[in-house]
Scaffold this motif. Structure first.
Motif, PDB file in Angstrom:
ATOM      1  N   MET A  48      -9.256   9.711  30.482  1.00 50.37           N
ATOM      2  CA  MET A  48     -10.133  10.807  30.897  1.00 50.37           C
ATOM      3  C   MET A  48      -9.758  12.083  30.149  1.00 50.37           C
ATOM      4  SD  MET A  48     -10.514  12.669  34.638  1.00 50.37           S
ATOM      5  CE  MET A  48     -11.645  11.511  35.380  1.00 50.37           C
ATOM      6  N   ARG A  49     -10.795  12.785  29.668  1.00 49.69           N
ATOM      7  CA  ARG A  49     -10.580  14.107  29.092  1.00 49.69           C
ATOM      8  C   ARG A  49     -11.103  15.139  30.077  1.00 49.69           C
ATOM      9  NH1 ARG A  49     -10.935  17.074  23.372  1.00 49.69           N
ATOM     10  NH2 ARG A  49     -11.679  19.113  24.082  1.00 49.69           N
ATOM     11  N   ILE A  50     -10.326  16.197  30.274  1.00 45.70           N
ATOM     12  CA  ILE A  50     -10.715  17.284  31.164  1.00 45.70           C
ATOM     13  C   ILE A  50     -10.668  18.584  30.376  1.00 45.70           C
ATOM     14  CG2 ILE A  50     -10.153  18.578  33.245  1.00 45.70           C
ATOM     15  CD1 ILE A  50      -8.881  16.021  34.355  1.00 45.70           C
ATOM     16  N   ASP A  51     -11.797  19.272  30.320  1.00 46.02           N
ATOM     17  CA  ASP A  51     -11.863  20.586  29.695  1.00 46.02           C
ATOM     18  C   ASP A  51     -12.016  21.637  30.785  1.00 46.02           C
ATOM     19  OD1 ASP A  51     -11.995  20.680  26.605  1.00 46.02           O
ATOM     20  OD2 ASP A  51     -13.188  18.916  27.129  1.00 46.02           O
ATOM     21  N   ILE A  52     -11.321  22.750  30.610  1.00 43.26           N
ATOM     22  CA  ILE A  52     -11.391  23.852  31.567  1.00 43.26           C
ATOM     23  C   ILE A  52     -11.667  25.134  30.805  1.00 43.26           C
ATOM     24  CG2 ILE A  52     -10.182  25.142  33.368  1.00 43.26           C
ATOM     25  CD1 ILE A  52      -8.383  22.634  33.725  1.00 43.26           C
ATOM     26  N   LEU A  53     -12.724  25.836  31.188  1.00 44.29           N
ATOM     27  CA  LEU A  53     -13.045  27.133  30.599  1.00 44.29           C
ATOM     28  C   LEU A  53     -12.535  28.222  31.534  1.00 44.29           C
ATOM     29  CD1 LEU A  53     -14.979  25.221  29.037  1.00 44.29           C
ATOM     30  CD2 LEU A  53     -16.615  27.102  28.972  1.00 44.29           C
ATOM     31  N   SER A  54     -11.675  29.084  31.016  1.00 44.90           N
ATOM     32  CA  SER A  54     -11.034  30.099  31.855  1.00 44.90           C
ATOM     33  C   SER A  54     -10.678  31.324  31.029  1.00 44.90           C
ATOM     34  CB  SER A  54      -9.766  29.523  32.488  1.00 44.90           C
ATOM     35  OG  SER A  54      -8.974  30.530  33.078  1.00 44.90           O
ATOM     36  N   LEU A  55     -10.640  32.459  31.681  1.00 43.76           N
ATOM     37  CA  LEU A  55     -10.151  33.687  31.047  1.00 43.76           C
ATOM     38  C   LEU A  55      -8.633  33.801  31.135  1.00 43.76           C
ATOM     39  CD1 LEU A  55     -12.787  36.270  32.341  1.00 43.76           C
ATOM     40  CD2 LEU A  55     -12.585  35.337  30.030  1.00 43.76           C
ATOM     41  N   PHE A  56      -8.016  32.905  31.940  1.00 49.79           N
ATOM     42  CA  PHE A  56      -6.572  32.988  32.177  1.00 49.79           C
ATOM     43  C   PHE A  56      -5.917  31.623  31.956  1.00 49.79           C
ATOM     44  CE2 PHE A  56      -8.821  36.075  34.800  1.00 49.79           C
ATOM     45  CZ  PHE A  56      -8.228  37.257  34.375  1.00 49.79           C
ATOM     46  N   PRO A  57      -5.861  31.167  30.718  1.00 47.54           N
ATOM     47  CA  PRO A  57      -5.312  29.835  30.438  1.00 47.54           C
ATOM     48  C   PRO A  57      -3.860  29.656  30.861  1.00 47.54           C
ATOM     49  CG  PRO A  57      -5.641  31.095  28.403  1.00 47.54           C
ATOM     50  CD  PRO A  57      -6.333  31.852  29.494  1.00 47.54           C
ATOM     51  N   ASN A  58      -3.082  30.741  30.912  1.00 45.06           N
ATOM     52  CA  ASN A  58      -1.674  30.614  31.304  1.00 45.06           C
ATOM     53  C   ASN A  58      -1.512  30.203  32.766  1.00 45.06           C
ATOM     54  OD1 ASN A  58      -0.821  31.320  28.744  1.00 45.06           O
ATOM     55  ND2 ASN A  58      -0.556  33.486  29.222  1.00 45.06           N
ATOM     56  N   MET A  59      -2.565  30.384  33.545  1.00 43.19           N
ATOM     57  CA  MET A  59      -2.481  29.987  34.951  1.00 43.19           C
ATOM     58  C   MET A  59      -2.352  28.471  35.110  1.00 43.19           C
ATOM     59  SD  MET A  59      -5.117  32.460  37.050  1.00 43.19           S
ATOM     60  CE  MET A  59      -4.672  31.673  38.615  1.00 43.19           C
ATOM     61  N   PHE A  60      -2.671  27.725  34.060  1.00 40.39           N
ATOM     62  CA  PHE A  60      -2.690  26.264  34.169  1.00 40.39           C
ATOM     63  C   PHE A  60      -1.376  25.615  33.762  1.00 40.39           C
ATOM     64  CE2 PHE A  60      -7.060  27.580  34.111  1.00 40.39           C
ATOM     65  CZ  PHE A  60      -7.630  26.774  35.081  1.00 40.39           C
ATOM     66  N   ALA A  61      -0.320  26.419  33.626  1.00 38.22           N
ATOM     67  CA  ALA A  61       0.998  25.863  33.307  1.00 38.22           C
ATOM     68  C   ALA A  61       1.432  24.767  34.295  1.00 38.22           C
ATOM     69  CB  ALA A  61       2.038  26.979  33.256  1.00 38.22           C
ATOM     70  N   PRO A  62       1.144  24.889  35.609  1.00 40.76           N
ATOM     71  CA  PRO A  62       1.545  23.825  36.539  1.00 40.76           C
ATOM     72  C   PRO A  62       0.956  22.460  36.212  1.00 40.76           C
ATOM     73  CG  PRO A  62       0.994  25.815  37.748  1.00 40.76           C
ATOM     74  CD  PRO A  62       0.584  26.046  36.335  1.00 40.76           C
ATOM     75  N   MET A  63      -0.100  22.422  35.413  1.00 39.61           N
ATOM     76  CA  MET A  63      -0.716  21.141  35.073  1.00 39.61           C
ATOM     77  C   MET A  63       0.159  20.324  34.125  1.00 39.61           C
ATOM     78  SD  MET A  63      -4.471  21.292  35.871  1.00 39.61           S
ATOM     79  CE  MET A  63      -3.783  20.324  37.193  1.00 39.61           C
ATOM     80  N   GLN A  64       1.257  20.925  33.648  1.00 38.31           N
ATOM     81  CA  GLN A  64       2.207  20.187  32.810  1.00 38.31           C
ATOM     82  C   GLN A  64       3.307  19.544  33.651  1.00 38.31           C
ATOM     83  OE1 GLN A  64       1.475  19.812  29.596  1.00 38.31           O
ATOM     84  NE2 GLN A  64      -0.326  21.086  30.028  1.00 38.31           N
ATOM     85  N   GLU A  65       3.248  19.724  34.951  1.00 34.08           N
ATOM     86  CA  GLU A  65       4.287  19.207  35.838  1.00 34.08           C
ATOM     87  C   GLU A  65       3.757  18.066  36.707  1.00 34.08           C
ATOM     88  OE1 GLU A  65       7.297  20.336  35.525  1.00 34.08           O
ATOM     89  OE2 GLU A  65       6.821  22.047  34.240  1.00 34.08           O
ATOM     90  N   LEU A  85      -7.620  28.440  40.487  1.00 34.24           N
ATOM     91  CA  LEU A  85      -6.903  27.675  41.518  1.00 34.24           C
ATOM     92  C   LEU A  85      -7.751  26.529  42.032  1.00 34.24           C
ATOM     93  CD1 LEU A  85      -5.226  30.585  43.525  1.00 34.24           C
ATOM     94  CD2 LEU A  85      -4.146  29.029  41.903  1.00 34.24           C
ATOM     95  N   ALA A  86      -9.037  26.772  42.202  1.00 36.77           N
ATOM     96  CA  ALA A  86      -9.938  25.711  42.656  1.00 36.77           C
ATOM     97  C   ALA A  86      -9.996  24.583  41.635  1.00 36.77           C
ATOM     98  CB  ALA A  86     -11.334  26.285  42.906  1.00 36.77           C
ATOM     99  N   ALA A  87     -10.057  24.928  40.355  1.00 35.98           N
ATOM    100  CA  ALA A  87     -10.098  23.906  39.313  1.00 35.98           C
ATOM    101  C   ALA A  87      -8.836  23.055  39.335  1.00 35.98           C
ATOM    102  CB  ALA A  87     -10.284  24.552  37.942  1.00 35.98           C
ATOM    103  N   MET A  88      -7.664  23.700  39.500  1.00 32.77           N
ATOM    104  CA  MET A  88      -6.409  22.949  39.531  1.00 32.77           C
ATOM    105  C   MET A  88      -6.364  21.994  40.723  1.00 32.77           C
ATOM    106  SD  MET A  88      -3.318  25.401  38.190  1.00 32.77           S
ATOM    107  CE  MET A  88      -3.907  27.007  38.717  1.00 32.77           C
TER     108      MET A  88
END
Length: 252
Positions: free
Chosen positions: A1-18, A144-147
């Motif tokens: 699965m590929r997931i793309d996320i469009l955001s103004l704050f890409p650094n908020m998605f750091a938890p997705m590496q854990e 946060l909702a996207a995560m």
């Protein structure tokens, strides 16, 4: 699965590496891409928002940066994965739940658009297949909702969880809350594990778990029982539980 996320704050998605999502990416089962759609603005000051026509409070996200970011993603994935579903995070959208997560997990490609400011230029909705919300409240942005949605969805992608039964046994997966669970030691500070769980009788254990799942749902989320697809056996157990609480003397 590929997931793309469009955001103004890409650094908020750091938890997705854990944790599980991070492991899934490391194993090549999920590929998460976060795009800062500010990079696609044509405004010399890098603005992505503007005041609404007709007046009103707040600022709206402009259509142009998001449309151009979506065009970029479509070009990038061409011939690799289908366009898939495009999900706009919006308080007015469909309420996200376990069934929705299982539904999204069937897709090869998902795109999440995270809003910010007061709202969206209405024309952005022309890009989307879904509008989704976590609940009846407003967040400062859709990140946060996207995560949350990605985390809940990824768990159902085959191969993500070590035990294929883990997700199917979760609360809400069968319309009920999950039964109580225990691990070693069997006696901790005088609190003992129910004997049936150490009996080795798998039929009795299954019956106990089914009944306790119904009990927990009845006591904590009785609203779920209105739509849960109960079997005949579960319906009988539920009636017994209701009688038990109406007449305590009947309790086991």
């Amino acid at each position: 699965m590929r997931i793309d996320i469009l955001s103004l704050f890409p650094n908020m998605f750091a938890p997705m590496q854990e944790s599980i999502v991070g492991n899934a990416q490391a194993d090549g089962l999920v590929d998460v891409h976060v795009t800062d759609f500010r990079q696609f603005t044509t405004d010399k000051h890098n603005h992505v928002d503007d005041a609404p026509f007709g007046g009103g409070a707040g600022m709206l996200l402009q259509a142009q940066p998001i449309f151009d970011a979506m065009d970029h993603i479509e070009q990038e994935i061409a011939g690799q994965v289908p366009k898939g579903r495009v999900i706009l995070l919006d308080p007015a959208g469909r309420k996200f739940d376990q069934d929705y997560a299982m539904e999204l997990a069937q897709e090869e490609h998902l795109t999440f658009i995270c809003g910010h400011y007061e709202g969206y230029d209405e024309r952005i909705r022309e890009l989307v297949t879904d509008e989704a919300s976590l609940g009846d409240y407003v967040l400062t942005g859709g990140e946060l909702a996207a995560m949350v949605m990605v985390d809940a969805t990824v768990r159902f992608v085959p191969g993500i969880l070590g035990n294929h039964e883990s997700a199917s046994g979760d609360s809400f997966s069968n319309g009920l809350l999950e039964y109580p669970q225990y691990t070693r030691p069997a006696d901790f500070r005088g609190m003992k594990v129910p004997e049936v769980l150490t009996s080795g009788n798998h039929q009795k254990i299954a019956e106990w778990r089914m009944k306790e799942s119904l009990r927990r749902t009845l006591l904590r989320r009785p609203d779920l029982l209105e739509t849960a697809p109960l079997t005949r056996e579960q319906q009988i157990m539920l009636q017994d539980l209701k009688l038990e609480y109406e007449n305590p003397d009947l309790a086991d």
